[in-house]
Design a protein around this motif. Structure first.
Motif, PDB file in Angstrom:
ATOM      1  N   ALA A 251       0.984  -1.308  -0.128  1.00 46.73           N
ATOM      2  CA  ALA A 251      -0.011   0.022   0.026  1.00 46.73           C
ATOM      3  C   ALA A 251       0.906   1.308   0.054  1.00 46.73           C
ATOM      4  O   ALA A 251       2.009   1.173   0.117  1.00 46.73           O
ATOM      5  CB  ALA A 251      -0.714   0.009   1.358  1.00 46.73           C
ATOM      6  N   LEU A 252       0.320   2.439  -0.249  1.00 48.17           N
ATOM      7  CA  LEU A 252       0.841   3.663  -0.039  1.00 48.17           C
ATOM      8  C   LEU A 252       0.778   4.167   1.234  1.00 48.17           C
ATOM      9  O   LEU A 252      -0.384   4.151   1.883  1.00 48.17           O
ATOM     10  CB  LEU A 252       0.399   4.695  -1.345  1.00 48.17           C
ATOM     11  CG  LEU A 252       0.670   4.266  -2.737  1.00 48.17           C
ATOM     12  CD1 LEU A 252      -0.409   5.065  -3.592  1.00 48.17           C
ATOM     13  CD2 LEU A 252       1.957   4.765  -3.074  1.00 48.17           C
ATOM     14  N   TYR A 253       1.803   4.966   1.463  1.00 54.68           N
ATOM     15  CA  TYR A 253       1.937   5.706   2.709  1.00 54.68           C
ATOM     16  C   TYR A 253       2.561   6.810   2.816  1.00 54.68           C
ATOM     17  O   TYR A 253       3.430   6.967   1.776  1.00 54.68           O
ATOM     18  CB  TYR A 253       2.658   4.829   4.012  1.00 54.68           C
ATOM     19  CG  TYR A 253       1.796   3.616   4.376  1.00 54.68           C
ATOM     20  CD1 TYR A 253       0.848   3.747   5.321  1.00 54.68           C
ATOM     21  CD2 TYR A 253       1.948   2.235   3.729  1.00 54.68           C
ATOM     22  CE1 TYR A 253       0.000   2.636   5.815  1.00 54.68           C
ATOM     23  CE2 TYR A 253       1.589   1.139   3.974  1.00 54.68           C
ATOM     24  CZ  TYR A 253       0.198   1.288   5.176  1.00 54.68           C
ATOM     25  OH  TYR A 253      -0.480   0.195   5.464  1.00 54.68           O
ATOM     26  N   GLU A 254       2.126   7.957   3.456  1.00 49.06           N
ATOM     27  CA  GLU A 254       2.765   9.312   3.294  1.00 49.06           C
ATOM     28  C   GLU A 254       3.987   9.424   4.426  1.00 49.06           C
ATOM     29  O   GLU A 254       3.867   9.026   5.595  1.00 49.06           O
ATOM     30  CB  GLU A 254       1.727  10.469   3.774  1.00 49.06           C
ATOM     31  CG  GLU A 254       2.328  11.649   3.347  1.00 49.06           C
ATOM     32  CD  GLU A 254       1.235  12.784   4.025  1.00 49.06           C
ATOM     33  OE1 GLU A 254       1.333  13.903   3.396  1.00 49.06           O
ATOM     34  OE2 GLU A 254       0.157  12.419   4.501  1.00 49.06           O
ATOM     35  N   ALA A 255       5.092   9.913   3.599  1.00 51.83           N
ATOM     36  CA  ALA A 255       6.223  10.095   4.494  1.00 51.83           C
ATOM     37  C   ALA A 255       6.167  11.588   5.121  1.00 51.83           C
ATOM     38  O   ALA A 255       5.388  12.440   4.906  1.00 51.83           O
ATOM     39  CB  ALA A 255       7.446  10.015   3.597  1.00 51.83           C
ATOM     40  N   LYS A 256       7.429  11.784   5.804  1.00 49.72           N
ATOM     41  CA  LYS A 256       7.433  13.005   6.562  1.00 49.72           C
ATOM     42  C   LYS A 256       7.365  14.199   5.773  1.00 49.72           C
ATOM     43  O   LYS A 256       7.010  15.316   6.115  1.00 49.72           O
ATOM     44  CB  LYS A 256       8.590  13.097   7.485  1.00 49.72           C
ATOM     45  CG  LYS A 256       8.708  14.170   8.436  1.00 49.72           C
ATOM     46  CD  LYS A 256      10.149  13.968   9.149  1.00 49.72           C
ATOM     47  CE  LYS A 256      10.464  15.267  10.340  1.00 49.72           C
ATOM     48  NZ  LYS A 256      11.516  14.658  10.946  1.00 49.72           N
ATOM     49  N   ARG A 313       9.893   9.620   9.070  1.00 49.87           N
ATOM     50  CA  ARG A 313      11.158   9.698   7.939  1.00 49.87           C
ATOM     51  C   ARG A 313      10.727  10.120   6.890  1.00 49.87           C
ATOM     52  O   ARG A 313       9.461  10.286   6.526  1.00 49.87           O
ATOM     53  CB  ARG A 313      11.820   8.384   8.085  1.00 49.87           C
ATOM     54  CG  ARG A 313      11.982   7.905   9.289  1.00 49.87           C
ATOM     55  CD  ARG A 313      12.653   6.421   8.899  1.00 49.87           C
ATOM     56  NE  ARG A 313      13.082   5.538  10.140  1.00 49.87           N
ATOM     57  CZ  ARG A 313      14.137   4.989  10.502  1.00 49.87           C
ATOM     58  NH1 ARG A 313      15.084   5.064   9.831  1.00 49.87           N
ATOM     59  NH2 ARG A 313      14.357   4.064  11.497  1.00 49.87           N
ATOM     60  N   THR A 314      11.610  11.118   6.115  1.00 49.92           N
ATOM     61  CA  THR A 314      11.385  11.559   4.968  1.00 49.92           C
ATOM     62  C   THR A 314      11.459  10.403   3.743  1.00 49.92           C
ATOM     63  O   THR A 314      12.080   9.163   3.938  1.00 49.92           O
ATOM     64  CB  THR A 314      12.511  12.702   4.425  1.00 49.92           C
ATOM     65  OG1 THR A 314      13.842  11.972   4.235  1.00 49.92           O
ATOM     66  CG2 THR A 314      12.334  13.631   5.403  1.00 49.92           C
ATOM     67  N   SER A 315      10.911  10.734   2.754  1.00 51.07           N
ATOM     68  CA  SER A 315      11.031   9.705   1.635  1.00 51.07           C
ATOM     69  C   SER A 315      12.567   9.227   1.220  1.00 51.07           C
ATOM     70  O   SER A 315      12.773   8.048   0.914  1.00 51.07           O
ATOM     71  CB  SER A 315      10.363  10.170   0.429  1.00 51.07           C
ATOM     72  OG  SER A 315      11.107  11.590  -0.064  1.00 51.07           O
ATOM     73  N   GLN A 316      13.494  10.421   1.371  1.00 47.26           N
ATOM     74  CA  GLN A 316      14.638   9.910   1.065  1.00 47.26           C
ATOM     75  C   GLN A 316      15.243   8.929   2.208  1.00 47.26           C
ATOM     76  O   GLN A 316      15.946   8.011   1.774  1.00 47.26           O
ATOM     77  CB  GLN A 316      15.624  11.353   1.028  1.00 47.26           C
ATOM     78  CG  GLN A 316      17.013  11.005   0.584  1.00 47.26           C
ATOM     79  CD  GLN A 316      17.870  12.244   0.306  1.00 47.26           C
ATOM     80  OE1 GLN A 316      17.348  13.263   0.611  1.00 47.26           O
ATOM     81  NE2 GLN A 316      19.008  12.209   0.014  1.00 47.26           N
ATOM     82  N   GLN A 320      16.548   5.103   1.542  1.00 46.05           N
ATOM     83  CA  GLN A 320      18.082   4.728   2.012  1.00 46.05           C
ATOM     84  C   GLN A 320      17.960   3.334   2.871  1.00 46.05           C
ATOM     85  O   GLN A 320      18.587   2.583   2.794  1.00 46.05           O
ATOM     86  CB  GLN A 320      18.735   5.873   2.763  1.00 46.05           C
ATOM     87  CG  GLN A 320      20.137   5.670   3.040  1.00 46.05           C
ATOM     88  CD  GLN A 320      20.942   5.367   1.877  1.00 46.05           C
ATOM     89  OE1 GLN A 320      20.817   6.069   0.717  1.00 46.05           O
ATOM     90  NE2 GLN A 320      21.862   4.460   1.815  1.00 46.05           N
ATOM     91  N   LEU A 321      16.930   3.421   3.840  1.00 46.00           N
ATOM     92  CA  LEU A 321      16.735   2.455   4.661  1.00 46.00           C
ATOM     93  C   LEU A 321      16.267   1.191   3.930  1.00 46.00           C
ATOM     94  O   LEU A 321      16.847  -0.006   4.310  1.00 46.00           O
ATOM     95  CB  LEU A 321      15.432   2.678   5.714  1.00 46.00           C
ATOM     96  CG  LEU A 321      14.934   1.528   6.593  1.00 46.00           C
ATOM     97  CD1 LEU A 321      14.742   2.088   7.989  1.00 46.00           C
ATOM     98  CD2 LEU A 321      13.951   0.672   6.197  1.00 46.00           C
ATOM     99  N   ALA A 322      15.537   1.474   2.887  1.00 42.58           N
ATOM    100  CA  ALA A 322      15.121   0.127   1.975  1.00 42.58           C
ATOM    101  C   ALA A 322      16.425  -0.456   1.288  1.00 42.58           C
ATOM    102  O   ALA A 322      16.401  -1.588   1.292  1.00 42.58           O
ATOM    103  CB  ALA A 322      14.124   0.464   1.069  1.00 42.58           C
TER     104      ALA A 322
END
Length: 415
Positions: A251-256, A313-316, A320-322
């Protein structure tokens, strides 16, 4: 433009997206594509879907790049003579008109084979060359409709409307879906001709190709009543595009930073990688180990939990975590964000160029890197008939012959 098909010559009869796409792919791979057009009007893709300057739409600049334009009226004897002289010099004929249109003009496969027995005739039409719909005029959604991909419903006023967006449609690929299949078959036919000297007649229908391009949804829906375990699947009657209704872990989720992340941790190993990476060991058992994949459709309470987590967390940072922790997720770009995405820039799918008439233009490249190189725009999309004199004189036609072959057909009177 690659050089893989250097030396291969293609004659194209095509209008609009479905007809032009086949020639574009062949030209991207290095073939010389000569686009034969009706004098005076030509391919009216130049004029639709918005224009940058008159007769120069973005669709035309993209789909007719690296081609030559020759105007011939094949409905005249002089035009037919010019056409068949040109045909003798080519390897492939790309038919992107309505099924049977070339035959009706006297330049169909049988007529071509009589002049050039080893011609490879690629028909890439809306509904193919056979079947009860083969002579129907076609536009994108009509081919999607026949393939079962046009989901519709009645609104409150009783009018029928499409539901869902195009990317959700089962089979919903409007923009020339048959072209890749025609190219694959045509290249295989070239290889066979090299071995045997035999030509080929290739009949591709966009309506068939919509099914083939959506093969996973197609075979799932066609065999739905035979499936014994429906775990994680969309209910019958909903578009089944691999995104189960009510999915939480897909699913889609909104980042910071307000960007959206496409989260895809549906395998137990990836879910646990995610939980460990964010320090939420308490969530590790929130996935069903008995399943190869668990979409979380039976865990709606996890939606809010994940929504709160993604806002930290931000999308960036999530990207990076991924990468570091082996978690399947990616940023969901809007179309205007695509050119700025570092991965898209690195892949080089977009090419900035300039057309001599239309000015600056952003092209889409052929979606492959071959021997470390990208395709490129060598020649911009031609103006109507720009190459007529050069191409036809090269096959022995005199200036008088060329002029006779370009006589504009009189317009039919309306009743």
């Amino acid at each position: 433009m690659f050089d893989l098909l250097k030396g291969v010559r293609v004659l194209e009869f095509g209008v609009l997206v479905n007809g032009d796409h086949l020639g574009m792919l062949l030209s991207d791979l290095g073939a010389e594509v000569i686009k034969v057009e009706e004098p005076g009007k030509g391919d009216y893709i130049r004029d639709i879907l918005g224009t940058i300057v008159p007769r120069h739409s973005p669709a035309h600049l993209q789909v007719n790049k690296n081609k030559k334009s020759v105007t011939i009226n094949v409905n005249t004897e002089a035009g037919k003579r010019a056409f068949f002289e040109l045909l003798k010099t080519v390897d492939i004929f790309a038919d992107g008109l309505r099924g049977g249109a070339c035959e009706a003009m006297g330049v169909g496969y049988e007529a071509q084979k009589a002049v050039k027995p080893d011609i490879i005739y690629m028909a890439n039409t809306g509904f193919g060359m056979t079947g009860p719909y083969s002579r129907l005029a076609a536009h994108g959604y009509s081919m999607v409709a026949v393939a079962g991909g046009l989901h519709a419903r009645k609104d409150e006023d009783g009018f029928v409307e499409r539901c869902g967006n195009e990317s959700d449609l089962f089979g919903g690929i409007k923009g020339g879906p048959g072209a890749p299949f025609a190219v694959m078959a045509g290249l295989a036919a070239l290889w066979r001709r090299q071995r045997t000297g035999q030509g080929a007649f290739i009949d591709v229908a966009a309506s068939d190709a919509n099914l083939a391009m959506s093969w996973l949804a197609a075979v799932t829906n066609l065999n739905y009543d035979r499936i014994t375990d429906l775990t994680g699947m969309a209910p019958r009657g909903e578009p089944n595009d691999g995104w189960p209704a009510g999915s939480v872990y897909y699913a889609l989720y909104e980042a910071k930073d307000g960007r959206y992340m496409m989260f895809c941790a549906i395998e137990p190993k990836f879910w646990r990688n995610f939980c460990d990476a964010i320090g939420r060991e308490d969530l590790r058992d929130k996935i069903d180990d008995r399943l190869s994949v668990d979409y979380g459709v039976d865990k709606p309470e996890m939606r809010a939990v994940l929504a709160d987590i993604f806002r930290t967390r931000t999308s960036q940072e999530w990207t990076q975590l991924a990468l570091e922790k082996n978690v399947p997720m990616s940023v969901a770009n809007t179309l205007d964000q695509v050119p700025h995405d570092p991965h898209n820039r690195a892949r080089g799918i977009l090419e900035e160029g300039a057309h001599p008439v239309a000015g600056p233009f952003t092209y889409l490249r052929y979606p492959a890197i071959i021997d470390g190189s990208h395709s490129a725009v060598v020649e911009p999309a031609p103006t109507l008939g720009a190459d007529t004199d050069q191409v036809l004189s090269a096959v022995g036609l005199t200036p008088e012959d060329i002029a006779a072959a370009q006589v504009v057909a009189p317009r039919r009177k309306k009743n």
